[in-house]
Scaffold this active site. Structure first.
Site, PDB file in Angstrom:
ATOM      1  CB  THR A 170      -0.950  -0.040   1.273  1.00 24.81           C
ATOM      2  OG1 THR A 170      -1.630  -1.137   1.250  1.00 24.81           O
ATOM      3  CG2 THR A 170      -1.799   1.211   1.172  1.00 24.81           C
ATOM      4  N   GLY A 243       5.966  -6.399  15.355  1.00 26.11           N
ATOM      5  CA  GLY A 243       5.590  -5.413  16.205  1.00 26.11           C
ATOM      6  C   GLY A 243       4.897  -4.370  15.705  1.00 26.11           C
ATOM      7  CB  CYS A 244       5.381  -2.510  12.358  1.00 23.42           C
ATOM      8  SG  CYS A 244       7.011  -2.115  12.410  1.00 23.42           S
ATOM      9  CG  LEU A 245       2.828  -6.590  10.121  1.00 27.13           C
ATOM     10  CD1 LEU A 245       3.021  -8.028  10.181  1.00 27.13           C
ATOM     11  CD2 LEU A 245       1.700  -5.900   9.418  1.00 27.13           C
ATOM     12  N   GLY A 345     -31.024  -5.497  -3.199  1.00 23.75           N
ATOM     13  CA  GLY A 345     -31.338  -5.954  -4.561  1.00 23.75           C
ATOM     14  C   GLY A 345     -30.545  -5.601  -5.757  1.00 23.75           C
ATOM     15  CD  GLU A 369      -1.630  -4.527   8.462  1.00 27.57           C
ATOM     16  OE1 GLU A 369      -1.704  -4.601   9.909  1.00 27.57           O
ATOM     17  OE2 GLU A 369      -1.749  -3.563   7.865  1.00 27.57           O
TER      18      GLU A 369
END
Length: 389
Positions: A170, A243-245, A345, A369
């Site tokens: 990203t 740790g970041c995740l 619908g 993640e």
């Protein structure tokens, strides 16, 4: 007569927030209502990230919200950061992804693992939205097994030379810097790599049916040379990126609540106005049962994330607790988005309504993640003490 409850907050979770937390939620909510919702359907159609909103996002203090003010951050608590994610994702998962990557995956590792010089150099302009980051961990063959990392950095005098590739990144083509994790002779280490460095290439990924209002890229490193001062000196091993995740996943437990609330709000309005067989769609038992179940699941998710936030702010949050909430809340939101699409619908297949957009986006959110299965196995390992990966 009893006061009618807020259909998007049946347990009055708002009352459990501090004045500051409510103020953060309301200010981001206004921004989403006024600046995001009018354009985001078109952005999704056009596969365009609305980068014109970056200065406003930064101006609201949403980039590095929990980073101390001395480094340009907002100095907010974890619950406030969660509410930011919830409101941004009520707009679109792509917008929350942008802020999540900038804050939790780029600013956080510089703050937690970086030198004082790195913090002072990078964090203030990142908080101001002037320097955008991306996070290079996932590789084309790696997926849920980040230890199987092929990207490597070799020491060469006072420099490091990086070779390899990263996938599903990203902000890759927006970024001015990349936090790159690479194998070294001394274990996995992180590097802050300016994206204009010779040998660095970002290639945007197209043909996406999810997160279309977000930039997703592949990164390539061909003898990318950086000085040792680019290395994050205070962490080695997989615990650095993991740790970041954990920080980012915490925010992701809140984000899908916003997406689900957006879908429920839309379908409450639609079923009240849509007349079939001489009465509003909302007067059918089948519809009310579905709406009630959505409210039940949103309420459960709100309470899970709020307690997780209180644990985070107390310094006692554990990764397994994050996994449980990420698993529950992403599954909740994608089920609700699909159910709302069904209730709408034929109209539900267009981006005139938000349900199909949220449902498609959440296919990515439930995957990245840590997939749902991975988080189930994390909880299973906690319960049994046995690693079944």
């Amino acid at each position: 007569m009893a006061t009618r409850l807020d259909p998007l907050d049946l347990y009055d979770v708002r009352a459990l927030l501090s004045d500051e937390e409510r103020m953060v939620k309301d200010s981001v909510g206004r921004f989403v209502d006024e600046r995001v919702l009018p354009i985001i359907g078109d952005c999704f159609d056009q596969a365009r990230f609305p980068k014109e909103l970056i200065p406003e996002i930064a101006g609201l203090g949403l980039l590095g919200a929990t980073i101390p003010e001395q480094y340009g951050g907002g100095g907010m608590n974890g619950v406030s950061y969660g509410l930011i994610c919830q409101e941004l994702e009520r707009g679109d998962s792509g917008l929350r992804s942008f802020a999540s990557v900038q804050s939790s995956l780029c600013m956080y590792p510089i703050f937690a693992y970086g030198s004082e010089e790195q913090k002072k150099h990078y964090l203030p302009p990142m908080a101001a939205g002037e320097v955008i980051g991306c996070f290079g961990l996932t590789e084309p063959h790696g997926g849920s097994d980040p230890a199987n990392m092929k990207t490597h950095a070799k020491k060469d005098g006072g420099d490091w030379v990086i070779n390899g590739a990263k996938m599903w990144i990203t902000n890759g083509n927006l970024a001015h810097i990349a936090i790159v994790w690479a194998q070294t002779d001394d274990g996995i280490q992180g590097f802050v790599v300016p994206t204009d460095t010779a040998g660095f290439k970002a290639q945007e990924i197209h043909k996406k049916m999810s997160l279309r209002a977000s930039v997703t890229s592949a990164l390539f490193f061909d003898n990318v040379r950086v000085p040792d001062s680019a290395r994050l000196p205070n962490v080695k091993g997989l615990k650095g990126p993991l740790g970041c995740l954990t920080q980012a996943r915490y925010g992701i437990t809140w984000g899908p609540i916003g997406a689900a609330q957006a879908c429920l709000k839309e379908v409450l309005g639609y079923t009240a106005e849509r007349t079939l067989f001489g009465r509003p769609l909302a007067s059918n038992q089948a519809i009310q049962l579905k709406l009630a179940d959505m409210a039940r699941r949103i309420t459960t998710a709100q309470l899970l994330s709020l307690q997780l936030g209180r644990l985070k702010d107390a310094g006692t949050m554990q990764p397994t607790q994050v996994s449980l909430a990420k698993w529950n809340n992403c599954r909740m939101a994608i089920d609700i988005a699909r159910q709302c699409r069904d209730i709408l619908g034929g109209a539900g297949i267009t981006t005139e309504h938000s349900a199909i957009r949220h449902a498609l986006n959440l296919e990515s959110v439930i995957t990245y993640e840590g997939t749902e299965t991975v988080h189930e196995l994390v909880v299973g390992r906690e319960l049994t003490g046995i690693n079944a990966f």
